[in-house]
Design a protein around this motif. Structure first.
Motif, PDB file in Angstrom:
ATOM      1  N   ASP A 324     -55.482  15.663 -23.387  1.00 56.06           N
ATOM      2  CA  ASP A 324     -55.441  14.643 -24.429  1.00 56.06           C
ATOM      3  C   ASP A 324     -54.599  13.474 -23.928  1.00 56.06           C
ATOM      4  N   PRO A 325     -55.144  12.261 -23.840  1.00 61.58           N
ATOM      5  CA  PRO A 325     -54.408  11.113 -23.283  1.00 61.58           C
ATOM      6  C   PRO A 325     -53.063  10.866 -23.965  1.00 61.58           C
ATOM      7  N   TYR A 326     -53.009  11.045 -25.283  1.00 65.01           N
ATOM      8  CA  TYR A 326     -51.754  10.811 -25.997  1.00 65.01           C
ATOM      9  C   TYR A 326     -50.711  11.841 -25.592  1.00 65.01           C
ATOM     10  N   PHE A 327     -51.145  13.093 -25.454  1.00 69.01           N
ATOM     11  CA  PHE A 327     -50.214  14.139 -25.017  1.00 69.01           C
ATOM     12  C   PHE A 327     -49.745  13.859 -23.593  1.00 69.01           C
ATOM     13  N   GLN A 328     -50.681  13.478 -22.723  1.00 66.26           N
ATOM     14  CA  GLN A 328     -50.330  13.200 -21.329  1.00 66.26           C
ATOM     15  C   GLN A 328     -49.303  12.076 -21.231  1.00 66.26           C
ATOM     16  N   LYS A 329     -49.478  11.042 -22.039  1.00 68.40           N
ATOM     17  CA  LYS A 329     -48.562   9.904 -22.007  1.00 68.40           C
ATOM     18  C   LYS A 329     -47.177  10.285 -22.509  1.00 68.40           C
ATOM     19  N   GLN A 330     -47.117  11.093 -23.573  1.00 70.71           N
ATOM     20  CA  GLN A 330     -45.839  11.432 -24.190  1.00 70.71           C
ATOM     21  C   GLN A 330     -45.067  12.500 -23.422  1.00 70.71           C
ATOM     22  N   PHE A 331     -45.804  13.426 -22.765  1.00 68.23           N
ATOM     23  CA  PHE A 331     -45.114  14.565 -22.158  1.00 68.23           C
ATOM     24  C   PHE A 331     -45.397  14.692 -20.659  1.00 68.23           C
ATOM     25  N   LYS A 332     -45.545  13.577 -19.996  1.00 64.94           N
ATOM     26  CA  LYS A 332     -45.785  13.579 -18.556  1.00 64.94           C
ATOM     27  C   LYS A 332     -44.679  14.337 -17.835  1.00 64.94           C
ATOM     28  N   GLY A 333     -45.070  15.269 -16.973  1.00 61.74           N
ATOM     29  CA  GLY A 333     -44.110  16.039 -16.198  1.00 61.74           C
ATOM     30  C   GLY A 333     -43.531  17.237 -16.933  1.00 61.74           C
ATOM     31  N   GLU A 334     -43.930  17.426 -18.212  1.00 61.93           N
ATOM     32  CA  GLU A 334     -43.368  18.525 -18.999  1.00 61.93           C
ATOM     33  C   GLU A 334     -44.378  19.651 -19.222  1.00 61.93           C
ATOM     34  N   TYR A 335     -45.453  19.646 -18.443  1.00 59.74           N
ATOM     35  CA  TYR A 335     -46.448  20.703 -18.577  1.00 59.74           C
ATOM     36  C   TYR A 335     -47.206  20.860 -17.265  1.00 59.74           C
ATOM     37  N   ALA A 336     -47.885  21.994 -17.141  1.00 59.16           N
ATOM     38  CA  ALA A 336     -48.732  22.276 -15.985  1.00 59.16           C
ATOM     39  C   ALA A 336     -49.940  23.057 -16.474  1.00 59.16           C
TER      40      ALA A 336
END
Length: 360
Positions: A324-336
Motif C-alpha cells: 500500500d503506497p500510503y503504508f510504504q511512505k509512512q513506515f519506510k524501513g520499518e517492515y520486510a
C-alpha cells in the motif's frame, strides 16, 4: 423481547448513576457488568483470565507493552486491518509480512520459518474474514522458536478450529466488539489468556487503581498506568445482556453462509476455501470466496437469484498492507516481506474474488 430487557437495564443503570453517585464509580473496580462479561468470555474460551478494553486497538497496544515488544521484529499477515499492526509499529517494532494462502487469505503457516531471525520476538496471526486458523500449529512453531504468540481474533469470535475457539492456543487472544462484529457493544475489545503474568501486566498498565487493588491488594496499585483501557460500562452491559442472543444469531447466519457455500461448490462456481470444513469454521465476517478461473461475477449472481439465495455477490480486492503506497511512505524501513510474499504479489492481485452480502 431481549432488546427491550437490554434497553431497560441500560436505562436503569444510567438512572442509578444520577440517583446514587457511588454507582458511577462501581465499574472502576471491574465489578457489575464488566465482571459478568469477563466471566462469560472466560467460560466461552475456556481461559483462566479475561480483561475487557475500550477497543481492540488499545488492547493490542497494551499487550505489546505487557509482552515487552520493543525494538524487535513481529511476524504477521500482510492482509489485516491497519489498527492491528499500528500498536506494534508505534512501539518501535519492525514487521515481517509472510505470504498468504490465495484462497483463504490467511497467512501461510508454511512461510513462518523463512520469516524468523534472531530479532523476532512474536507472531501476530489474523483470523481474516472470520476464518479460524490452526492456532495449535502456530503455537507449536512459536514454542520451538521461543516466540510470543498473539491471535487477532477480532473477526472470528464464534468460529472454531478442531473443536477449539479461534485463536485458542495463542498466548493472548484479542477480540473486538465494534460495529459489524459478532458481538456488538458499540465499541470495545478484550484479551483472553491463561498466562497469569500477562493478565497482571495488562491490569497494571491499563486498568483503574480500584481494580488493581481488588486483584493485587489494597496498597499495591499503579496510579501511573500509561493507558486508560477500561471498557465503558454501557458497552459491558450491552454485551453481557445480548451475549446469548448474539451467539444464537451468529449460528443461524453461519449455517446460511455454509449452505450457500456448499451449493456454490457443487455448482463449480468457486474454489474450495481451506479451513472452512463446517459452518463453525468461520464467522463469515466478510464472506469472501475465489471464483473458478472461467467464472464471472454475473454468473454467480444469476445462480444466487435463480436459486432464491439471500445473498448478493460483488467484486472483492483485499489490500496487501506492505504494498500500500500510503503504508510504504509512512513506515519506510520499518517492515520486510518474505521472498514468497514477493513472489506471489502479482499473481495474488489477478485472482478473481467476490464477497457475499447477506440480504434477509
Amino acid at each position: 423481547m431481549k432488546s427491550e430487557k437490554t434497553i431497560t437495564t441500560l436505562k436503569r443503570y444510567i438512572e442509578d448513576c444520577f440517583v446514587q453517585p457511588d454507582e458511577q464509580r462501581r465499574h472502576l473496580s471491574g465489578a457489575g457488568a464488566t465482571f459478568l462479561l469477563e466471566k462469560k468470555l472466560r467460560n466461552f474460551y475456556g481461559k483462566r483470565f479475561a480483561v475487557t478494553f475500550c477497543n481492540a486497538t488499545t488492547a493490542l497496544l497494551t499487550l505489546s507493552v505487557a509482552l515487552g515488544l520493543k525494538n524487535s521484529e513481529i511476524i504477521t499477515s500482510p492482509i489485516n486491518w491497519g489498527g492491528s499492526v499500528a500498536p506494534f509499529l508505534l512501539n518501535e517494532n519492525k514487521l515481517c509480512f509472510t505470504s498468504v494462502d490465495s484462497v483463504s487469505l490467511n497467512f501461510d503457516i508454511q512461510d513462518l520459518d523463512s520469516a524468523v531471525n534472531p530479532k523476532t520476538k512474536a507472531i501476530l496471526s489474523v483470523d481474516y474474514n472470520g476464518n479460524a486458523l490452526d492456532s495449535r500449529a502456530i503455537k507449536n512453531f512459536s514454542t520451538i522458536n521461543n516466540l510470543k504468540y498473539i491471535s487477532d481474533s477480532a473477526q472470528s469470535m464464534g468460529a472454531y478450529y478442531n473443536g477449539k475457539p479461534a485463536g485458542y492456543y495463542a498466548d493472548a487472544v484479542v477480540l473486538s466488539f465494534s460495529p459489524g462484529k459478532t458481538f456488538f457493544g458499540g465499541e470495545g475489545g478484550a484479551v483472553l489468556t491463561d498466562d497469569e503474568t500477562i493478565y497482571e501486566k495488562l491490569l497494571w498498565l491499563s486498568q483503574h487503581p480500584e481494580r488493581q487493588k481488588a486483584v493485587f491488594g489494597i496498597s499495591n496499585y499503579n496510579e501511573y498506568a500509561p493507558f486508560n483501557g477500561r471498557m465503558n460500562p454501557l458497552s459491558a452491559i450491552l454485551l453481557h445482556e445480548t451475549f446469548e442472543s448474539s451467539l444464537t444469531a451468529l449460528k443461524i447466519y453461519q449455517k446460511k453462509c455454509y449452505k450457500v457455500l456448499v451449493n456454490l461448490l457443487f455448482a463449480r462456481l468457486v474454489e474450495e476455501p481451506p479451513y472452512i470444513t463446517s459452518f463453525t469454521s468461520s464467522t463469515f465476517f466478510n464472506f469472501s470466496l475465489s471464483l473458478k478461473p472461467t467464472i464471472k461475477l454475473n454468473r454467480v449472481n444469476e445462480y444466487l437469484n435463480d436459486n432464491k439465495q439471500p445473498f448478493t455477490a460483488t467484486q472483492y480486492l483485499p489490500k496487501l498492507i506492505p504494498f500500500d503506497p500510503y503504508f510504504q511512505k509512512q513506515f519506510k524501513g520499518e517492515y520486510a516481506c518474505t521472498e514468497k510474499l514477493e513472489e506471489v504479489k502479482s499473481s495474488f492481485q489477478s485472482i478473481n474474488r467476490i464477497t457475499l452480502s447477506y440480504s434477509p
